[in-house]
Every structure is written in C-alpha cells, then in structure tokens.
Motif scaffolding. Structure first.
Motif, PDB file in Angstrom:
ATOM      1  N   GLY A 104       1.396  -1.758 -11.382  1.00 51.03           N
ATOM      2  CA  GLY A 104       0.609  -1.175 -12.464  1.00 51.03           C
ATOM      3  C   GLY A 104      -0.570  -2.067 -12.820  1.00 51.03           C
ATOM      4  O   GLY A 104      -0.522  -3.284 -12.653  1.00 51.03           O
ATOM      5  N   PHE A 105      -1.642  -1.456 -13.301  1.00 50.96           N
ATOM      6  CA  PHE A 105      -2.789  -2.233 -13.790  1.00 50.96           C
ATOM      7  C   PHE A 105      -3.208  -1.682 -15.137  1.00 50.96           C
ATOM      8  O   PHE A 105      -3.470  -0.488 -15.281  1.00 50.96           O
ATOM      9  CB  PHE A 105      -3.966  -2.166 -12.814  1.00 50.96           C
ATOM     10  CG  PHE A 105      -5.059  -3.120 -13.192  1.00 50.96           C
ATOM     11  CD1 PHE A 105      -5.088  -4.408 -12.681  1.00 50.96           C
ATOM     12  CD2 PHE A 105      -6.036  -2.754 -14.120  1.00 50.96           C
ATOM     13  CE1 PHE A 105      -6.076  -5.310 -13.060  1.00 50.96           C
ATOM     14  CE2 PHE A 105      -7.020  -3.651 -14.510  1.00 50.96           C
ATOM     15  CZ  PHE A 105      -7.043  -4.921 -13.971  1.00 50.96           C
ATOM     16  N   THR A 123     -11.480  -1.071  -2.038  1.00 52.46           N
ATOM     17  CA  THR A 123     -10.095  -1.093  -1.587  1.00 52.46           C
ATOM     18  C   THR A 123      -9.186  -1.363  -2.779  1.00 52.46           C
ATOM     19  O   THR A 123      -9.611  -1.911  -3.798  1.00 52.46           O
ATOM     20  CB  THR A 123      -9.875  -2.209  -0.543  1.00 52.46           C
ATOM     21  OG1 THR A 123     -10.294  -3.450  -1.115  1.00 52.46           O
ATOM     22  CG2 THR A 123     -10.664  -1.941   0.729  1.00 52.46           C
ATOM     23  N   CYS A 124      -7.946  -0.965  -2.663  1.00 52.38           N
ATOM     24  CA  CYS A 124      -6.969  -1.255  -3.702  1.00 52.38           C
ATOM     25  C   CYS A 124      -5.615  -1.491  -3.054  1.00 52.38           C
ATOM     26  O   CYS A 124      -5.489  -1.533  -1.836  1.00 52.38           O
ATOM     27  CB  CYS A 124      -6.922  -0.131  -4.735  1.00 52.38           C
ATOM     28  SG  CYS A 124      -6.313   1.445  -4.092  1.00 52.38           S
ATOM     29  N   GLY A 125      -4.603  -1.645  -3.863  1.00 55.28           N
ATOM     30  CA  GLY A 125      -3.258  -1.928  -3.343  1.00 55.28           C
ATOM     31  C   GLY A 125      -2.960  -3.415  -3.416  1.00 55.28           C
ATOM     32  O   GLY A 125      -3.875  -4.234  -3.530  1.00 55.28           O
ATOM     33  N   PRO A 126      -1.684  -3.761  -3.334  1.00 56.04           N
ATOM     34  CA  PRO A 126      -1.296  -5.173  -3.488  1.00 56.04           C
ATOM     35  C   PRO A 126      -1.969  -6.102  -2.488  1.00 56.04           C
ATOM     36  O   PRO A 126      -2.202  -7.276  -2.791  1.00 56.04           O
ATOM     37  CB  PRO A 126       0.225  -5.160  -3.287  1.00 56.04           C
ATOM     38  CG  PRO A 126       0.630  -3.777  -2.963  1.00 56.04           C
ATOM     39  CD  PRO A 126      -0.507  -2.860  -3.207  1.00 56.04           C
ATOM     40  N   GLY A 150       0.660  -5.748 -13.097  1.00 54.11           N
ATOM     41  CA  GLY A 150       1.476  -6.345 -12.051  1.00 54.11           C
ATOM     42  C   GLY A 150       0.748  -7.360 -11.185  1.00 54.11           C
ATOM     43  O   GLY A 150       1.358  -8.290 -10.661  1.00 54.11           O
ATOM     44  N   SER A 151      -0.541  -7.206 -11.065  1.00 56.93           N
ATOM     45  CA  SER A 151      -1.303  -8.008 -10.110  1.00 56.93           C
ATOM     46  C   SER A 151      -1.204  -9.511 -10.348  1.00 56.93           C
ATOM     47  O   SER A 151      -1.645 -10.032 -11.379  1.00 56.93           O
ATOM     48  CB  SER A 151      -2.785  -7.596 -10.184  1.00 56.93           C
ATOM     49  OG  SER A 151      -3.596  -8.597  -9.639  1.00 56.93           O
ATOM     50  N   GLY A 152      -0.643 -10.203  -9.381  1.00 56.54           N
ATOM     51  CA  GLY A 152      -0.517 -11.653  -9.478  1.00 56.54           C
ATOM     52  C   GLY A 152      -1.870 -12.341  -9.530  1.00 56.54           C
ATOM     53  O   GLY A 152      -2.026 -13.378 -10.175  1.00 56.54           O
ATOM     54  N   GLY A 190      -3.182  -0.101  -8.039  1.00 53.09           N
ATOM     55  CA  GLY A 190      -1.970  -0.513  -7.327  1.00 53.09           C
ATOM     56  C   GLY A 190      -1.804   0.108  -5.965  1.00 53.09           C
ATOM     57  O   GLY A 190      -0.812  -0.163  -5.278  1.00 53.09           O
ATOM     58  N   GLY A 191      -2.744   0.961  -5.559  1.00 56.14           N
ATOM     59  CA  GLY A 191      -2.659   1.512  -4.205  1.00 56.14           C
ATOM     60  C   GLY A 191      -2.571   3.025  -4.166  1.00 56.14           C
ATOM     61  O   GLY A 191      -2.132   3.593  -3.178  1.00 56.14           O
ATOM     62  N   LEU A 192      -2.994   3.688  -5.248  1.00 58.89           N
ATOM     63  CA  LEU A 192      -2.973   5.152  -5.321  1.00 58.89           C
ATOM     64  C   LEU A 192      -1.556   5.710  -5.156  1.00 58.89           C
ATOM     65  O   LEU A 192      -1.370   6.798  -4.604  1.00 58.89           O
ATOM     66  CB  LEU A 192      -3.941   5.759  -4.293  1.00 58.89           C
ATOM     67  CG  LEU A 192      -5.415   5.374  -4.488  1.00 58.89           C
ATOM     68  CD1 LEU A 192      -6.260   5.935  -3.360  1.00 58.89           C
ATOM     69  CD2 LEU A 192      -5.921   5.903  -5.832  1.00 58.89           C
ATOM     70  N   ASN A 193      -0.567   4.958  -5.628  1.00 58.06           N
ATOM     71  CA  ASN A 193       0.799   5.467  -5.650  1.00 58.06           C
ATOM     72  C   ASN A 193       0.895   6.552  -6.719  1.00 58.06           C
ATOM     73  O   ASN A 193       0.331   6.423  -7.797  1.00 58.06           O
ATOM     74  CB  ASN A 193       1.770   4.336  -5.986  1.00 58.06           C
ATOM     75  CG  ASN A 193       1.512   3.112  -5.141  1.00 58.06           C
ATOM     76  OD1 ASN A 193       1.493   3.203  -3.916  1.00 58.06           O
ATOM     77  ND2 ASN A 193       1.264   1.971  -5.783  1.00 58.06           N
TER      78      ASN A 193
END
Lengths: 415, 415, 415, 415
Positions: C131-132, C372-375, C144-146, C204-207
């Motif tokens: 989540g962001f 771009t996105c995602g972990p 969530g992003s470290g 978070g990656g388009l989940n």
C-alpha cells in the motif's frame, strides 16, 4: 475483605489454603492432600522439596552461605556455572555465554530482546500468535494474550505479530508467508531485530512447532539479519523430554531464555544464553538486584548434578511421556477430543471451553490440580513433575478419566 | 575466558570470590573478611543470615513447607499479610491493598505504572532526572541513567522527564515549573497517568526530596488527575529510618512499590501497595510465576515480627543514622566534600569522580565494601545493614576516613 | 551543482525541462513534445490545461476572486460543495460529510486515521502490503514501501501490516486470515481503529482487490469495530472508470480520501468524506493553512459540472479502458508478460525489473512518458488522462509496443 | 445542515460569505467590505491578488504553462530557484540546498524532522511550549496545543518538550536548564536529533525568542549533536521585517522551513532549506504529488523579483512595524494590556480571554478581521499584509482602538 488485590487468580479455582508439598503432592493447612499436575506452572520439574535439593539448600543455609550476591563472584555461582557447562552446554556442543539478568522469566525475555536490538540496531521483534512471554512492558508486547495485553492505557509497540506453525491449518506454511512479507521491498514490515518463539506454546494451548517449520524460521531469521530467540522458560529444563525443547527440532537458537524450573526447587532464577559473538553488553548495562540468588544456585547445581549428569533421567522422562501420550490419546478418542503437546506438557483440547472448565473443577474436587490453557482456556494441561513414577502419573490420569466420564455425560443436562 | 557475559559489574570492582555472610560481614572462599556497607544494594537491611530469620526459614524447609505457590492461598502468605497489616499498615493508618506481582523491583514498577495507566486511561508517566526504577522496558523508560537506557535499538516512550527537587538549585521550585507546563493548554505535555518519584534517589546520587516539594508534587498529581507513585524499593523497609521513606514527608502516595529488603533475608520478593479504590485489576491480568515466594514470605514475616512490632528498632536506626551523619559531616568538612542522603543511605559527594573511585578502591583494599552512585559515580554511598551496632558502623567509617585521608592527599600526584 | 536537493526523482528519468502542457501533451522549453501517460501521477485526469477549467480559473482570477480562504465561507466553496453533492454524492446515495483538511493526499490520510482513532478510542490501524498512502509520519506508517519508510531514525508505529488480496496466491483468502487473528483472544493483534485499503494499489504494482475480498474486509471491519477507510487518492475521481474506485466493489466505506485529480487542473486539493455519525471533530481540531484553495474549488467545480453531470463521461472512460486492456493483453501475450490494473490505471508486469526500466527509457526516447511501479519497479504503468481519444491512446500504446519489441529482443545481448 | 464537517473554525467567528479580495480588503458575496488583518494566517504578505503577481499568473495560464510538474524540471521552477538564490540566499550568504517537499507547512516540517533523524540516526526531537508546527502526525507531536493534540486515540511520541524563552519569567534561562538536563548522564533525556523552534510563536501568543537565548540554543544543539531547525512558516517571508525571522537573531539554522507566504499569492507551496552537507536524501525518499506547484512558482518568482530585489521593501516594512508597535504600546498603556511580537506580527495580550474575544467580535462588526492566539486565545493578533500603507494600517488600528474603548468599558457589566 481480603488484603490482597483482585489480581489473584489461581486461588479462585483452587480455593483451599496450602501448606506443605512433597514430590507430586500438596497438602492443605487442614490436612487434605492434592496430586499436583500443575507443578507451579512448570516450575517444579523435580517436584516439591526434592530431598537431594532440600539437603543441599539446608546445608548451605546452616553454613551461613550467602543468600544473594548481586553479580559478585561466589563459590556457589561458580559451582552452578561449572555444572551447567559440564552437564548441559558441553554435551550438546553449545557455545553459549550465560547472563543472569534477574530471577524472573520476564526479565530474561526483556534482556534477550534488549540484546537483540542492541546487536542489530533494529527495533522490531517478530512474535507469534498465542505466544506468552511475560507481563513486563517489553515481554508483554511479545505476548499474544489479549487478557494480559489489556484494553487501555498501556501502549505495546515494537512487535510484529506473525502466525505460528499450523495457525492456518496444515496446508499453509506460515514461515513462507513471513519470508514473503519480509523479502518484499514494499511488504511494509520493518527489518527485524529478532524472531522469538516457543517450541511448545505452554500458555497458548500446547501448540507445537514442527522441526521443518522451526528450521525454516531459523533460516528466515538468518536471511533477514535477525537473531532467533527461543523462549524455553516453560518448555525447557527437561519438560519437553530433552533439557532444551529445541533439541528435538535440530536448531541452535542465537539466544535462549530459561527460568521456572531452572533452580529446580521453585526458587526464583532465570538465565539468558547467547552466542559469544553477541555479548555486546557493557558492564552493568542490564541488571537487577536479585540476579545473584545463591539459594537458587545451590539447588540448581544439585539438580544438574543429580538429574542431568547422564542420559538416564531424560530417557525415563521420554518413556513416561509416551505413557502419558498413550493414555491421553485413548481418552481423546473416547470423548471426541484432540490431544496437544509433547513431553511432560501434554493436554486435551475441548471444542467447548465450558466443558474443559467443568473437567478441571471435577478433577480438583477429586484431588487433582491441573490447569487449562489456550486462547479460550479450552485445553486441559498436564504439567506433572518429571519425577513422578508411572503409577503416580496413572493415578492422576485416572482421576482425569473419571472427571471426563462424569462431566461430559452431564453436559446434556441444563446448566 | 569466563562463561558469564560481560554484563557483570560488581565483580570487577570487588574482584574476590565470596562464600558466606553473617550480619555485616562477608567472607571469601579463602577466608578473608569484608565489612559490608553495600548490603546487596540495600537488600539486606537486617544483615546476612540474621539468626531469627534463618531459624524461621530452616524450620519451614525442614517441615516441607512450600517453596513457591503462585498466587494460591497458603498459610505462610496469610502469616505475612497479617504481619504486614498489623505491624506496618494499621499503625500508619494506610488503607492499601497488596499486590504481589513477581519477585523483582522492576516487576513492581511495571505493575504500578500499568495499573496507573489502566486507572486513568492515560499513557504518559512523569519521572524525574536521576531517577532509577529498573531495567525492564517499562521501568527503564522511567530510569534516567543513560548507561542503562543505552544507545541503540531499544525505544523508550511514554515518559516525560521532569527535574527533581533542587535540580536547578535551591531557588527554583521544579514542582512549580512542572505545574505551569501541565496547566498550560498549549504547554505540550500530555495529561499524565502518574508521577513517579523516589523520596531519596539511591542510584541517582542520594538526592533527597524535601517535604515541601513532595507535598507540592502530590497536589499537582491530584490537580491533574494523575496517581502519585513512590518507588520505595531502595529507600523503604526501614532504610530511611521509618519503614516507608515517605513517612517523614507527610504524604500518602496512591501507589507504593517495595522490594529489596522486603523478605529481609535477600530472597527475591516485591510488592505493590495501592489505594483500594484503584484495584481495577482483572484476575491474573498482571502475573508472574514467582509471585508467591513462600521462603520469602517466611523470612519477611519473621522480620516484621522481630523488628517492626514496636517502635524500638526504628528509634535505634534513627539514632544511628544521626551518628553516621555526624561522622560524614566532619569528613566532608575535612576534605572539602559535601554530604548526601539521610537514614542509612548517606554518602559523600566528590567534585571529581576519579577521587570517589580511588576512595572506594582503597576502602575495599582495607576490607570495606561500599559503592558509588550519582550521574558520574561521584558519590560514595554507605548502605550498611540497619542492624549494625554503633561500633560496627564506626569501624567501617574509620576505614573510609583512612581511605579519604590517604587517597585525597595523593590526588596531587601525577596519575 | 543544482540548488535542489538530491531528493529529486522524476527529473532523473525524464531529464528534460518542461514548459507547457495541453491535454495529453507536454512540451519542453526547447519545443519538443511528449505524450503524457503519467498525468502527474494521476493528478491530471482531464489533461493539462483543459479549456473549460482554464476558462473558469482565468475568469475567477480576473475578477479578483479569492485565491485562498482558510475555512471561511466563500461563494466558490459553496459552488464546489453544491456540485459535489449534486453530481457525486446524491446520485450514489452517499450520505457523507466533507472535510477539507489541507491540499495534499497525505493530509487527507492523516485526517482520516486521526478521526478513526478519535471515533474508536483505539490506536492501531491495519494497512496492507504494497500500500502507498503518503510520506508524512502518520501516512508513512501506513505505507509499505521500504524505500519511503527509510532505514533509520524515524519511528513508525501504530500500524499492523496485513497481506493484500491475492498476496499469497489465488487460493488463500487473506481476509479470512486477518479475521482469524483478530478474532483470536490470544492472536496478539490490537483491536483496530481502522482498516485502510486502496481498491487498486497504484504505487504497489496495480494490484486489484476483488469485490468478494473487499466486502469480506468491510464485514471484518464492522465485526471488530473498526472503520473502513478507502484511500481513493490515486484511483478516485474517475480513474477506475467510476468516480470512486469502490463503486465496482459494492462497498460503502466509512471514510474516503480524495486528492490528486480532485481539482481537475493539477491544483493542490484534497478531501475526506465520512459518515455523518463519525463527525466528532471539534472546531479547528485538525486544520491546515491551505485547506481553502479557492482556485482549486473553481476548477474542481468546473470539472464536476462538465464531466460528471451525466453518465456519458464515465461510459466513455470505461469503453476506452477496455480498449487499453485489449491492447495490453495482446502485448502481454506476445512478450510473456502479465497485465495489471483496471480502468485508466493499467500496466504490464515484467519478471525482470531491468527490462521494465529499459522499456520505460525506450518509450521516453520515442516521446512517451510513463512510469514504473511495484515493489521492484517491475510494472510499466499507464496513467493517461481520461480525456484522451482512442486515437491518442492508440498512438501512445503503439510507442510502448515498439519499445517492447525493440527492447525485449535486445535483452539477450550482453548488458 | 451543512455538507461540511464540524471541524470548520474561522467561519464561526467571521460568519459571512466571502467572494473577492484586493490588497488588504476582502469583499463578501453581498458586497460588504472588510479590512483584512488576518491575511489568511499570514499567507498573504503581499495582500490579495497583488496586480504584479496576478499578471504573472494570468499570463502563465494563458500560455498553457504547466499547472503542476511533480519534481520534473521546468522553466518556471528554474526561474523560481534562480530568483530565490539571487535575491534571498546569496545576499545573506546562506549556502542552503532547497527541498520542495509538498505544498503545506506541515509537510515541510515532516520533511525537516525526518531529515534530521536520518542525518543523526536519533529519534528524539526537542520542541517548545506553545510551539505550533502543524497537524500531521509528525508535526503534531511537535505542536504544543492541547486542542490540536487531542485527547484520545492518537499517539504522539518522539518529542521532548522544553520551556520556551522566558517561559518561567525573565530571571530563568530555559536554555541553560535544557543544557543541564542534556549534559547530565542520568538526566533521562535522549540525545536529540533536532531542536525545533519558532523565532516568534505565531499561534502560541506572539512570544519572542531573544537573540541571546536563541544563540545559546544554537550552541546547545551543536554541543549535543542535534540539528537546529527554525520553523519560519508564519514568521518568514518578510513578516518579521527581514525575509527570515532569524536574521535579527544572528543565527544560521541547520534547517529552515517556509510555507504560507512563499508563493505570495496564497497558492500552496512550501520549502525546506538545509546545509548542503545534510543532503542525505535518496531520490524520491520523501515526496508528495503536489511538490511542483508551477502556478505557485510563477507568483513566488514575481514576488521575489518585485519585493526582494533590493532592501527598500524590508526597510518600509520595518518602519511600518515601528508605527504599529507605537500605536499598540499606547493602546496597551491605556487599557492595562501588554504588547507582544515584532514586525508585522504584533498583538495585545489580555488577562481575560473573554475580553480578547469581545474585542475581536467588535472589530469584526466594525469591518476588521483579526484573530486571537495564545494558549487561552488571550492575545489579539495583527497580521496585516506587509504592503499596506501607513494609512491603511492606521484605519485598521483605529477600529481596534474603538473596539477596545467600547468593549473594555463594558466589561464591568454583568455578563
């Protein structure tokens, strides 16, 4: 109106006044005898007033041996450390340093997580569902029990809760789940200082970690730079059948906590063991006035010398544990219950916590003391002294069998 | 290489191996005698192995009396509670409920602040500069010592630090300062659950709170809806001259913590006292395996019966405290030092911590054990057993006097 | 050496100087044109300088309309609230109260969780993996992003992390897992104040959350007394095809946060919506200087009137979203990728983040801006303005298709 | 029933609907004019719709200039940075790096403390009584106001509160007090990451830090390894008479936050300035969608070019500030009040907050908008635009004088 606070607990279930104890029997002030399958929550693995330990303590006191000694050097501490190294660490090839942090299990846990945080420079500690680690603030944050965590005021932080082995059933590996979240750069978990687990969850319902899961957790700890802490306060000192509960799991924790039966006589004593490389403590950085309980050193040494100098005691414990397991398995089958635990910490799980409570009270009425555990107090827990003979064990379990038969046939009746 | 962790502390200063103790004397394995002005940090107010207490304990063990009993009812716990009520609470008209939270002082503090947070529904606790309350996470947050608080990893929250009485000199009332910030709607302090203080700061340098300041703090606590907690772990059980250190200050705390000399024999035991109206604990909500230390109940009862049944003991303690004060005053004048503390916890403050350390070591060499305290370990602290005769006290202080004379005259020399 | 901090980010990938924008095109100072499939991270759902909005703003400024107005009443705020109620809330039968907490999404999230904590008197908020929610301290704890959470210094507490829908694959329902832990009295999770989720995890990656999972989460929130917060900052204002992303999921959150495209023109504006019964705010309890951005009210009103007065716009967006989905599906099949997202926030997931990065750079070289996105930044994300024609969409996707063809055929070569 | 939440605040005191603004005048929808001595809490230092700024913005929009641009490079951002460096940083020999963290003051504060924690690896931040720094979680922890901090749910940690300059009267140096506690090894304060202060506490009651105290605080920060952060969100951008409020105090902070009047037109914009050596940010580590507000860049640039290219404007502001001070001093003397503040943020302090409130309402009735501040809202605060002529200032103060005369003579009457 009693002078004591409402916080009292066991005395409500076992509402008699106790006076003396010997082996597996407690006797009240007015002379009634009770079989003790509680063993002060596993603190009396060798029973009440074991004669060998008693003799050692009596002699120490008669000689004006020190009662306490802070962290000063003393002959009795030296004896204890020698016995622990000789009988426990060396045969198991464990290269641990010993810390005596104060005499309670909670204090050992507090020292363990403080050290893990100091070593790693990280804050977060991973603890598991249904884990129990004590009631001081640091230990309480690790503890799962909502009853102990409380509802207001106190703030518990620095802990990430993860599901224990088997929490979501046999098909889901909760260790893999943890690894996935820790490995995900956006998983949102902090890099952990430590992972803390009990090999058998004594308060949480006698849930057991499998060797496979535990080894996976050990790998995950290493992979993510966390220390692995095994809280062996209840399951250690022989109760699992081995001295340490993790021996059967084939892992070597980075840190181990011991307490309860460490002194062997019920005297307050705890210990933290950790790999020498992690001994980053500064002198006096974690301390406690009662960390040098010399009476406890004396009885602990006597217990190590008497019970752990060879493999015989552990062998007998394991054989008797199988006997307990066999009896409980048959009772479970008869009454549609399931069994829990291993070694001398086994039990029966009821679907209905009320039934478990009834059985416990029926046992007490018939002269057997045992407690319930689990999130709903739905597990009858047997924690007899490891020194009981098979006959003594059988007599206790017979009482339980009768209580089950009587109570469960009555549960149809109106309450 | 020792098996024990580097966390060891006292054994570095007093690097001998102790074996036995009797009254004010400790004896090493190889037969050397030391006068004990440390008394295990104030845990042996009646000296080592006091014969009355020893007899009671020996007899209890011989009869197979319980060693521990969780929070079950027992004859020995009943005896203790009766003695405590009769000799301590009733004569002082204190209507307290007793909680036995586990056997360490830190545990008593943890229980006290947890209860205060539960009662008030608030989180923040006010603690003072140079206060010391223990090393478990909740107690550590209250503790001022940076050495114990550590540098990394551990997170200490929920505590607001306030300056102790006299912290900014005699002309500034730090209680008024606290009240101003708490009363200011934009002062930025949270409404506190509790204010925690020591009447004499044992570790912090033997700083004393005046009656006037303490009463003002009590008013401020009441005004802002906070509970007043007096941590009497070191200063209680007679060490101040009264049983409780706060008796001389004419306040009645809402919560009191006791430990150290409570068992009287050096056995781990602690206690929390609080006004009955605050007994909001649920059964078992705060617990600890070793909370029913029956050996400690036995010696504590014997100590209460023997020393506190009438006013004689306290009177003698106070007279001897004046003797100590007189001797220290002269030593201070001679050497340009200042005195600290009251009762049987008095000391000498040095401007130079190195000098204090030298004096301590010289005393040890001459057969006297005493410790230093204060933020820079700049205060020599005398904590002799309360049972020492005036001659015994004089002999110890004579050693100190010699050490001062020798050491301070040497401080001119190159190091 | 630049005057700006190293914290700059987008300008490193898109290293040109931009000057003007119109619809789906951005133009650099030196006259180069770029197709904009980034839309300022979804803040320009109606494209750059949409003429209708621009006209409204220009006219407002010409008339000396207020630029800002705190939380004073103003004609422009009234217009906006009327339009929002008329075009958005009423047709969807949403009985929400509006809070204007300050102009950033992070501020809306901060207000939302503060309100949930105030309403429930609880501290803990449940947020999901990947989540962001923003970078201010309260929002960051949810994120969530470290990379954003950082490694040191800052402390993020009060949040329990739970796995998002599908996190452990399609066969494991993470909502049931959460419910089990929350329902377990020893599960060790605090009773939550709120559960915060994005219906589509933009960063978070388009989940995507499924309707079934989301409704289960809504039930769990209700069951455990927590408020359900949908963070619609990126997925809201039409980007999902509906005005709110949760419309397709058939849930009604207790609290909703909006920002990004709310003003429609790229002007800073955010909003919190919540059920009227939860409006426990005291006047001014949460505020912010720029909470009355009148320029943003003007363009937001124009956008609502122009695009949301009837269903035509949403219908077109959904049709064009299907077009995008079809094109991406074919590209994914061709190149062994997988598709992600829905509405106008769709993308392609690469197994290799390096390949995703190469495709992004190749697109930029060919005149297309996308991120771009995602972990692991392994998802190419398309965030075009909702107003683009099918031809404009096709032209952008053609560039992407070429970049994929060229780049992925090259990935065999040595790097 | 309004659609807006009860959180609304200013509209309760100034219960009219505003529509337009020009210079120091706001006009309602129904044509009433009000003199504006509030300037949107100091966000409109150049008044409403200043023609030079308005022209620049109108022209930018007409040309399809970007409205927002994340942290991409743009011509307008370049213009702004050049102007800021040329007119502000260089003449003052300030070697700061610029961070644009998002458009609100709270975001600037969040970024500042996050950076200080990152740079020092420490958690604790020292903030002062009566300080105000914003409402997001990190900023709120720094804020003193109990009204904003709230009573429940939210947890504010990581901040140590210290008394501001003069908090305990003129004879006590609160900076020395802070130094003593920080220097004491058992003082119980954590080593701080930063000390955050306002040179003039705008919300806290127009309390002013003296140069001597501030320089001492700067020394203390350096001595203890903490960064000095000056929050210049309200007092900056010329309001104190200089561009930065700290210029008159002769200190150079490590970090400075600006917002409110930075855009000059009321458009959301904020900025963090810090010494280049502290620029440890990773790309994108702290971000926010609206951090590139191009409209704000345009007006900010115009404001810098128009007002700050030479010393004339500051000179006029200072002269007019003396005029305001003179008028307020006489009013204070007449009515037994005291004056507060400097520059264009001055006020009158009442002993009775009710009287302050009455004066404020009387002013509003007479066509003057101004607010109250201070812990009890007991200070009438004048925040007129810096561009007002002396006549305009006089007219506003005349209204205040009348209100004082009328209101205070009435306070004898029964309420």
């Amino acid at each position: 109106m009693t002078l004591e606070s409402e916080v009292r607990s066991y005395c409500r279930t076992f509402d008699v006044e106790f006076s003396t104890g010997r082996g597996g029997t407690m006797t009240t002030t007015d002379g009634r005898h009770y079989r003790d399958f509680l063993a002060c929550c596993g603190s009396l693995n060798y029973g009440h007033n074991h004669p060998v330990l008693k003799q050692a303590l009596t002699s120490h006191i008669a000689d004006d041996g020190l009662a306490m000694s802070l962290d000063l050097k003393s002959d009795r501490k030296r004896d204890f450390l020698t016995a622990f190294e000789t009988h426990i660490l060396k045969p198991r090839r464990l290269d641990y340093v010993v810390q005596l942090p104060g005499p309670t299990g909670a204090n050992a846990i507090e020292a363990a997580i403080k050290l893990a945080r100091k070593v790693t420079g990280r804050n977060e500690v991973i603890a598991f569902t249904n884990g129990f680690h004590g009631c001081t603030l640091g230990a309480l944050a690790l503890t799962g029990s909502g009853h102990h965590r409380g509802q207001s005021g106190t703030l518990l932080s620095g802990v990430t809760r993860a599901p224990y082995d088997g929490y979501y059933g046999p098909d889901i590996c909760t260790a893999e789940m943890l690894d996935k979240m820790l490995s995900d750069p956006s998983g949102g978990l902090e890099a952990p200082a430590a992972i803390v687990l009990e090999a058998i969850q004594g308060e949480g319902g006698l849930n057991m970690a499998t060797p496979r899961w535990t080894r996976r957790i050990a790998e995950i700890a290493r992979k993510h730079g966390a220390l692995l802490i095994v809280d062996d306060i209840q399951a250690g000192c022989g109760r699992s059948g081995d001295f340490f509960s993790f021996e059967a799991l084939r892992i070597t924790p980075d840190i181990v906590t011991l307490a309860k039966s460490l002194s062997g006589f019920g005297l307050p004593m705890s210990m933290v063991l950790f790999r020498r490389e992690f001994d980053l403590w500064l002198p006096g950085e974690h301390n406690g006035t009662f960390r040098g309980n010399s009476h406890a050193f004396v009885t602990a040494t006597a217990a190590l010398d008497h019970f752990w100098a060879d493999l015989g005691f552990a062998k007998t414990v394991k054989e008797n544990a199988l006997f307990i397991a066999g009896r409980l398995k048959r009772l479970a089958e008869t009454h549609g219950l399931s069994t829990r635990g291993r070694g001398f910490m086994q039990g029966l799980r009821f679907d209905d916590p009320v039934a478990a409570r009834r059985v416990q009270l029926a046992c007490f009425k018939a002269g057997l003391i045992l407690e319930t555990c689990g999130p709903h107090d739905e597990v009858i827990k047997l924690l007899p002294a490891l020194t009981l003979t098979r006959d003594e064990l059988a007599e206790g379990i017979d009482i339980l069998a009768d209580a089950l038969a009587t109570t469960l046939s009555k549960t149809e009746e109106p309450a």
